[in-house]
Every structure is written in structure tokens, then in C-alpha cells.
Design a protein around this motif. Structure first.
Motif, PDB file in Angstrom:
ATOM      1  N   GLY A  93       0.808  -1.200   0.000  1.00 28.04           N
ATOM      2  CA  GLY A  93       0.000   0.000   0.000  1.00 28.04           C
ATOM      3  C   GLY A  93       0.847   1.258   0.000  1.00 28.04           C
ATOM      4  N   ALA A  94       0.205   2.352   0.353  1.00 30.35           N
ATOM      5  CA  ALA A  94       0.880   3.648   0.300  1.00 30.35           C
ATOM      6  C   ALA A  94       1.642   3.962   1.575  1.00 30.35           C
ATOM      7  N   ARG A  95       1.386   3.211   2.658  1.00 27.83           N
ATOM      8  CA  ARG A  95       2.050   3.514   3.930  1.00 27.83           C
ATOM      9  C   ARG A  95       3.504   3.095   3.884  1.00 27.83           C
ATOM     10  N   ARG A  96       4.266   3.673   4.787  1.00 27.04           N
ATOM     11  CA  ARG A  96       5.676   3.315   4.888  1.00 27.04           C
ATOM     12  C   ARG A  96       5.787   1.904   5.439  1.00 27.04           C
ATOM     13  N   HIS A  97       6.754   1.134   4.939  1.00 30.16           N
ATOM     14  CA  HIS A  97       6.976  -0.216   5.451  1.00 30.16           C
ATOM     15  C   HIS A  97       7.392  -0.143   6.918  1.00 30.16           C
ATOM     16  N   HIS A  98       6.805  -1.023   7.738  1.00 32.08           N
ATOM     17  CA  HIS A  98       7.064  -0.955   9.170  1.00 32.08           C
ATOM     18  C   HIS A  98       6.764  -2.306   9.814  1.00 32.08           C
ATOM     19  N   PHE A  99       7.117  -2.383  11.096  1.00 34.81           N
ATOM     20  CA  PHE A  99       6.841  -3.584  11.878  1.00 34.81           C
ATOM     21  C   PHE A  99       5.491  -3.442  12.567  1.00 34.81           C
ATOM     22  N   ALA A 100       4.873  -4.567  12.868  1.00 35.90           N
ATOM     23  CA  ALA A 100       3.583  -4.559  13.557  1.00 35.90           C
ATOM     24  C   ALA A 100       3.479  -5.799  14.433  1.00 35.90           C
ATOM     25  N   HIS A 101       2.722  -5.650  15.532  1.00 37.17           N
ATOM     26  CA  HIS A 101       2.462  -6.786  16.425  1.00 37.17           C
ATOM     27  C   HIS A 101       1.330  -7.642  15.870  1.00 37.17           C
ATOM     28  N   ARG A 102       1.230  -8.830  16.433  1.00 34.21           N
ATOM     29  CA  ARG A 102       0.091  -9.677  16.096  1.00 34.21           C
ATOM     30  C   ARG A 102      -1.169  -9.078  16.711  1.00 34.21           C
ATOM     31  N   PRO A 103      -2.304  -9.340  16.140  1.00 34.62           N
ATOM     32  CA  PRO A 103      -3.560  -8.823  16.717  1.00 34.62           C
ATOM     33  C   PRO A 103      -3.706  -9.228  18.177  1.00 34.62           C
ATOM     34  N   GLY A 104      -3.985  -8.242  19.018  1.00 35.34           N
ATOM     35  CA  GLY A 104      -4.164  -8.494  20.438  1.00 35.34           C
ATOM     36  C   GLY A 104      -2.902  -8.417  21.247  1.00 35.34           C
ATOM     37  N   GLU A 105      -1.752  -8.288  20.617  1.00 37.71           N
ATOM     38  CA  GLU A 105      -0.483  -8.186  21.324  1.00 37.71           C
ATOM     39  C   GLU A 105       0.102  -6.784  21.127  1.00 37.71           C
ATOM     40  N   GLY A 106       0.939  -6.416  22.078  1.00 41.32           N
ATOM     41  CA  GLY A 106       1.661  -5.154  21.948  1.00 41.32           C
ATOM     42  C   GLY A 106       0.765  -3.937  21.901  1.00 41.32           C
ATOM     43  N   GLU A 107      -0.326  -3.950  22.694  1.00 46.25           N
ATOM     44  CA  GLU A 107      -1.205  -2.788  22.730  1.00 46.25           C
ATOM     45  C   GLU A 107      -0.584  -1.743  23.651  1.00 46.25           C
ATOM     46  N   HIS A 108       0.204  -0.891  23.083  1.00 48.74           N
ATOM     47  CA  HIS A 108       0.883   0.136  23.880  1.00 48.74           C
ATOM     48  C   HIS A 108       0.879   1.441  23.106  1.00 48.74           C
ATOM     49  N   ASP A 109       1.144   2.493  23.841  1.00 52.58           N
ATOM     50  CA  ASP A 109       1.230   3.830  23.244  1.00 52.58           C
ATOM     51  C   ASP A 109       2.697   4.174  23.080  1.00 52.58           C
ATOM     52  N   ALA A 110       3.103   4.411  21.853  1.00 51.01           N
ATOM     53  CA  ALA A 110       4.512   4.693  21.596  1.00 51.01           C
ATOM     54  C   ALA A 110       4.951   6.028  22.168  1.00 51.01           C
ATOM     55  N   GLY A 111       4.018   6.833  22.630  1.00 53.39           N
ATOM     56  CA  GLY A 111       4.389   8.139  23.165  1.00 53.39           C
ATOM     57  C   GLY A 111       4.460   8.169  24.675  1.00 53.39           C
ATOM     58  N   THR A 112       4.457   7.026  25.361  1.00 56.56           N
ATOM     59  CA  THR A 112       4.514   6.997  26.820  1.00 56.56           C
ATOM     60  C   THR A 112       5.829   6.385  27.259  1.00 56.56           C
ATOM     61  N   GLY A 113       6.066   6.429  28.564  1.00 56.34           N
ATOM     62  CA  GLY A 113       7.266   5.831  29.106  1.00 56.34           C
ATOM     63  C   GLY A 113       8.343   6.866  29.342  1.00 56.34           C
ATOM     64  N   PRO A 114       9.435   6.450  29.973  1.00 54.20           N
ATOM     65  CA  PRO A 114      10.516   7.379  30.253  1.00 54.20           C
ATOM     66  C   PRO A 114      11.153   7.931  28.983  1.00 54.20           C
ATOM     67  N   GLU A 115      11.149   7.170  27.918  1.00 50.81           N
ATOM     68  CA  GLU A 115      11.640   7.648  26.633  1.00 50.81           C
ATOM     69  C   GLU A 115      10.709   7.111  25.557  1.00 50.81           C
ATOM     70  N   THR A 116      10.158   8.015  24.771  1.00 44.70           N
ATOM     71  CA  THR A 116       9.195   7.584  23.773  1.00 44.70           C
ATOM     72  C   THR A 116       9.891   6.806  22.672  1.00 44.70           C
ATOM     73  N   LEU A 117       9.114   5.978  22.003  1.00 44.19           N
ATOM     74  CA  LEU A 117       9.640   5.208  20.881  1.00 44.19           C
ATOM     75  C   LEU A 117      10.127   6.134  19.778  1.00 44.19           C
ATOM     76  N   TRP A 118       9.439   7.272  19.575  1.00 44.31           N
ATOM     77  CA  TRP A 118       9.816   8.182  18.507  1.00 44.31           C
ATOM     78  C   TRP A 118      11.095   8.932  18.854  1.00 44.31           C
ATOM     79  N   HIS A 119      11.312   9.218  20.133  1.00 44.78           N
ATOM     80  CA  HIS A 119      12.570   9.820  20.552  1.00 44.78           C
ATOM     81  C   HIS A 119      13.722   8.860  20.302  1.00 44.78           C
TER      82      HIS A 119
END
Length: 421
Positions: free
Chosen positions: A82-108
């Protein structure tokens, strides 16, 4: 480098996803064996991670873990379609987390990894040593630990600060001065979402400097007090989108009304420049990180947009110089015309005064001549009177002596004749 050249450079490589769309794609994974971060390049989800090892196969074996804080679960698949950038993903029902939380964000974390990879591959930083959150900068009054620190063989240092959390202009100025005292070039990059990214409001986008648009301008964002403080001290704000490895540069297109006090550009032109510190919003000019360099003299990350800014600034200064010279010529011409008009007016006034003086002199001469004539007439009359007075009475009254005396008057008829005795 003009806008057309920048577009040519951007379109010369593979097609890139649109930057600064606040994409939440996870592009980093922790290798279970080496404990190192693995970066998934754009469009390479169906390719090989290493010779003979594909991304999909490595994910299927559970060897790539999620780097998000408090997660660590293996990714279940690679999204590469598709048009989205290639990326990793969890299986359905796993890894339900917010990438913007925690002591250091995933994007940082992603942003720092992208910067490290870029610095390691950059020709200008080939012999430099890179440090990721492990080398502090120390001064007698304290210390600071940059997100990414590049150290040259001769001891020069460049600190990259990736700012995702809120920060005041006062705090930024204190940190900026700290790096300056330590002799470190500090480069600040802001997040493409969160408190450092606020989309411009419709009212702000109607401002004159934001009405101009360019295809390379990815978005329009608000300028916070922090950004305006940076502009006040000559630092142009930059944003980083780690999912597309694009650098965003604060940009506006300005048609300056006044180039200097009392001067005005003759051409009705617009210039692509950094925003002024009083602007509430600006455009974001998106450029590939691989096309950026570190300008040690200017102490900034030199993006293609910043090169355009410099060329436009030079063009503006040249136009200002031309306009000032033209205005000086016009002023000189007007001054000459004014001096000529003044000279003619003064000459006319002098001629008028001379005519008035000549007329007054003529009138004065006529008056004097009349007065002299009157004096001569009076003198003649006086002399004649004196001569007449000196003459004998016979000469004075000749008729009285030349004629017989008149007969006595005849008595009226009513008086009787007197008889002679």
C-alpha cells in the motif's frame, strides 16, 4: 540552491512517503541476538536484512523485538504494501501500547537512531566518534548529556538534541549558552508530533506570509514561544520525522514592505526566508536528511531549505541595494530639480526686485524732477514778485496813469437839482 534544484534532488531517489504526517509506523526493532537496534529502510520490507536473511523471515522467527518502553514483545509481521511506509507490527491483540509513553518515547529513540545512522554515513563526519546518551559535557557550573554527540579527531564537538517534550524559551537559552561556553555546536531538532508540533489554525494560514505555497512545503505549524526565542537569537527551528528521515525547516515567503527605514522595494517580489520572530506560524520545508550538512561556521544543520534561505537573503540584499541606489539616484535627481527650481525662483525674485528697484528709482527721479521744477517755478515767481515790488507805481499800474480819470457819477433822477446860489 533554488526551489527547482531542491525538487530535482528530492525526486532523484526512490519515491518517499509524505513527511510530517504524524505517522506512527514502527521502523525500529531490537535484534534478539545482538541486542542492537535494527532500522527498516523505506520500501525494503520485502527485501533482505542481511545477505540470505529477509526481514519477513527474521520476524517470523521472533528475532525482532519491539523497542517500545515496557513492551519487548516480538513483532508478528512486516507491513510492506500500500501507500504507507513499510514498518513492523504486532500480532492482533499483542503489543497494545502507546509509543508516546514511558521514560523515553519510541519516537525519541527512533529519532536518535536515525541521527546516529546519518552521522555514521555522512562523509563530513567520517572520522568522528559518535556517542549515544553516554558522554556528558561538563563545565564548572554543571553538565549536560546530549542525545547524540559527535566528536572529531581534533576535539571538536557537535551535540544533537532531539526535543520531544515541552520546553520553555528560557530553558532553551540556558542550554544553548551552556553549549556555547563549552565550545560545542548544538543542533536542536523538534518532534513531528506532540507539544512541539501544533498545526497552524485556519486564521493563521490566511496570513500573507502563509498564503504563498510550494509543493515542497509539507505543513504549516504554529511557532511557540520557544521557537520565537530561537529566532530572536538567530537559530532557525528544525523538525525531524524519523519515519521518513526528513528534516523540516521553518520557512515563510515574505514580500517585505520596508527593507530599511524610508526605503521600499520597487519590485513586487516575494522571498523565501525564515520566519520573523513575531510570526505566529510558518511553513515546514521538507528535505531528506541525507542531503544535509553541518555548517560549523554558522553553527547549524545546513538543510537544502537553509541554502535556499541564504540565496534568497543574498537576493533580497542585492535587491535592497539596487532599490537603495535607485532611490538615491531619484533623490539626487529630485534634489537637482529642486535646486534648479530654487535657482530659477531666486533669479526670478532677484529680477523682480531689480525691476521694482528700477521702477522706484524712476519714480524717485520723476519726483525729484517735479520738485526741482516746482522749486524753479516758485523761485521765478518770488523773483518776479520782488522785481515788481521794486518798480515805481507808474510802472506797477500803468493803466491808472495812461487813462483819463472817469467823470463824476450822475446823480439819481429822483434827487432834485441843486440850484446854484
Amino acid at each position: 540552491m533554488g526551489t527547482a534544484r531542491r525538487r530535482e534532488l528530492m525526486n532523484s531517489g526512490p519515491r518517499r512517503p509524505r513527511a510530517f504526517t504524524q505517522d506512527t509506523a514502527q521502523i525500529l526493532a531490537v535484534d534478539k541476538q545482538t541486542k542492537q537496534l535494527r532500522y527498516l529502510p523505506a520500501g525494503e520490507g520485502n527485501g533482505e536484512m542481511e545477505p540470505g536473511v529477509t526481514w519477513r523471515g527474521h520476524v517470523a522467527q521472533g528475532m525482532l523485538l519491539c523497542p517500545a518502553p515496557d513492551c519487548g514483545l516480538p513483532f508478528g509481521r512486516v507491513v510492506a504494501g500500500g501507500a504507507r511506509r513499510h514498518h513492523f507490527a504486532h500480532r492482533p491483540g499483542e503489543g497494545e501500547h502507546d509509543a508516546g509513553t514511558g521514560p523515553e518515547t519510541l519516537w525519541h529513540l527512533s529519532a536518535k537512531d536515525v541521527l546516529c545512522r546519518w552521522a555514521a554515513a555522512h562523509p563530513g563526519l567520517a572520522d568522528w566518534t559518535l556517542h549515544l546518551d553516554d558522554t556528558p559535557i561538563t563545565l564548572p557550573e554543571g553538565w549536560r548529556r546530549p542525545d547524540v554527540l559527535a566528536v572529531s579527531p581534533d576535539g571538536g564537538k557537535v551535540a544533537f538534541e532531539v526535543q520531544y517534550s515541552a520546553l520553555t524559551g528560557t530553558d532553551w537559552k540556558a542550554r544553548h549558552d551552556f553549549y556555547a561556553r563549552a565550545g560545542v555546536v548544538d543542533i536542536w531538532l523538534f518532534a513531528h508530533h506532540g507539544p512541539q508540533w501544533r498545526a497552524a489554525t485556519p486564521r493563521q494560514r490566511r496570513r500573507r506570509e502563509l498564503v504563498w505555497r510550494d509543493p515542497d512545503w509539507a505543513a504549516s505549524v504554529q511557532l511557540s514561544g520557544l521557537h520565537q526565542t530561537m529566532l530572536r537569537h538567530g537559530v532557525v527551528p528544525l523538525w525531524l520525522d524519523p519515519t521518513t528521515q526528513m528534516i523540516g525547516t521553518a520557512t515563510t515567503r515574505i514580500r517585505p514592505a520596508n527593507t530599511s527605514p524610508g526605503e521600499r522595494l520597487w519590485e513586487d517580489a516575494a522571498y523565501t526566508l525564515p520566519p520573523r520572530r513575531t510570526f505566529p506560524a510558518c511553513h515546514i520545508a521538507a528535505d531528506p536528511l541525507e542531503q544535509c550538512d553541518v555548517d560549523f561556521a554558522a553553527r547549524e544543520l545546513l538543510t537544502p531549505a537553509r541554502r535556499v534561505h541564504r540565496e534568497e537573503r543574498d537576493r533580497l540584499q542585492a535587491d535592497e541595494q539596487i532599490a537603495q541606489e535607485r532611490a538615491a539616484r531619484v533623490r539626487a535627481q529630485l534634489r537637482t530639480q529642486q535646486e534648479e527650481r530654487t535657482r530659477l525662483r531666486r533669479a526670478a525674485e532677484q529680477e523682480k526686485r531689480r525691476a521694482i528697484a528700477a521702477r522706484a528709482a524712476e519714480e524717485q527721479a520723476e519726483r525729484e524732477e517735479r520738485e526741482q521744477e516746482e522749486l524753479r517755478r516758485k523761485e521765478e515767481e518770488r523773483a518776479a514778485a520782488e522785481a515788481w515790488q521794486r518798480m515805481p507805481p507808474a510802472q506797477q499800474f500803468p493803466p491808472m496813469f495812461e487813462q483819463e480819470p472817469p467823470p463824476p457819477p450822475k446823480p439819481p433822477w429822483w434827487k432834485p437839482w441843486q440850484r446854484r446860489a
